[in-house]
Design an enzyme around this catalytic site. Structure first.
Site, PDB file in Angstrom:
ATOM      1  N   MET A   1      52.906 -48.713  74.486  1.00 48.18           N
ATOM      2  CA  MET A   1      52.934 -48.605  75.899  1.00 48.18           C
ATOM      3  C   MET A   1      54.476 -47.772  77.060  1.00 48.18           C
ATOM      4  O   MET A   1      54.599 -46.880  75.599  1.00 48.18           O
ATOM      5  CB  MET A   1      53.432 -49.948  76.525  1.00 48.18           C
ATOM      6  CG  MET A   1      52.000 -50.802  75.788  1.00 48.18           C
ATOM      7  SD  MET A   1      50.891 -50.578  76.476  1.00 48.18           S
ATOM      8  CE  MET A   1      49.617 -51.510  75.401  1.00 48.18           C
ATOM      9  N   CYS A   2      55.231 -47.979  77.848  1.00 55.06           N
ATOM     10  CA  CYS A   2      55.993 -47.310  78.300  1.00 55.06           C
ATOM     11  C   CYS A   2      56.912 -48.397  79.054  1.00 55.06           C
ATOM     12  O   CYS A   2      56.558 -49.286  79.389  1.00 55.06           O
ATOM     13  CB  CYS A   2      54.865 -46.338  79.566  1.00 55.06           C
ATOM     14  SG  CYS A   2      53.986 -45.137  78.475  1.00 55.06           S
TER      15      CYS A   2
END
Length: 278
Positions: free
Chosen positions: A1-2
């Site tokens: 993810m981020c």
């Protein structure tokens, strides 16, 4: 993810937020505490509005890791803005290329996302064909995040941002479930028109990625009268972050599950977020 952050308030050098805090976003690119991955090194991006104009935000994006980018360090020391986005990427499968780095921009709008459309490859063609033909040619990359942005633009982002995001989520969930995906969507999203920031936290499973907003500055000054940074910014200054910057007690509040907030001049607000069935 981020990991990402959105800043709204007193014009500041980007360095003040990107580098200086303990556990800054740059530190999180190597040592994330709440993300799915510890390291977010598949590109980064910043987008900001100048004090002179909000018509078109500036973007700087690159495919390398944020922690050792000399150009980002240079820009952060010299650019001052009242509203900016910053994003560090950990790809969920799409290519590491500049056009896949967040934030995404269209006209005065900016958009960034942490999360995933599960099994996006099954739905990509169907969702892409739902984008307004007049907008479709502006899609430059291959990510689910950018398709979500252009679907929201198609579904009325200019007129009603919360409604457009709600309709976009409804479309994605319908497509996913038609393809046998039980939990099609995981998202925290920030979107801005240069004047306001909307932030959304939602997942089909009801177990969304982390998201926090900062406590009002006037309240923090009472708790921490010696914190120099708090003396430099207005009472209305706000940060929205994937995970807290630093460890100042009382500074951070979790965005509730299935909700969205609006940051703007005057009182900010939190509301329930419910997808609109497609």
């Amino acid at each position: 993810m981020c990991r990402w952050l959105a800043y709204w308030g007193t014009p500041l050098l980007l360095d003040t937020i990107l580098y200086k805090p303990a556990h800054s976003l740059i530190d999180q690119s190597l040592h994330s505490k709440l993300g799915v991955e510890t390291t977010n090194g598949d590109g980064f991006g910043i987008g900001w509005y100048s004090q002179e104009s909000i018509d078109t935000p500036a973007l700087f994006r690159d495919v390398g890791p944020a922690w050792n980018n000399r150009n980002l360090r240079e820009i952060a020391d010299h650019v001052r803005s009242p509203l900016f986005f910053a994003h560090i990427r950990a790809t969920t499968g799409t290519a590491v290329q500049q056009t896949n780095c967040h934030p995404f921009r269209h006209g005065r709008w900016m958009w960034m996302h942490n999360g995933v459309i599960t099994d996006f490859h099954l739905m990509r063609r169907e969702l892409s064909l739902l984008v307004d033909p007049g907008l479709y040619s502006d899609i430059e990359g291959t990510t689910d995040s950018e398709v979500m942005f252009y679907l929201a633009l198609t579904l009325g982002l200019d007129q009603d941002p919360p409604g457009a995001v709600s309709r976009m989520v409804g479309v994605v969930e319908r497509s996913g479930r038609n393809h046998g995906v039980e939990f099609p969507l995981q998202m925290t999203i920030a979107v801005t028109d240069g004047e306001r920031v909307w932030a959304f936290r939602y997942s089909s499973q009801g177990a969304s990625r982390s998201l926090f907003y900062s406590t009002r500055v006037d309240a923090l000054r009472k708790l921490h009268p010696d914190a120099a940074f708090l003396q430099e910014v207005s009472d209305e200054t706000r940060l929205i972050v994937s995970e807290p910057l630093g460890d100042l007690p009382g500074a951070w509040n979790e965005v509730p599950e299935s909700s969205y907030g609006v940051v703007e001049a005057g009182a900010d607000a939190l509301y329930p977020f419910v997808p609109e069935p497609a």
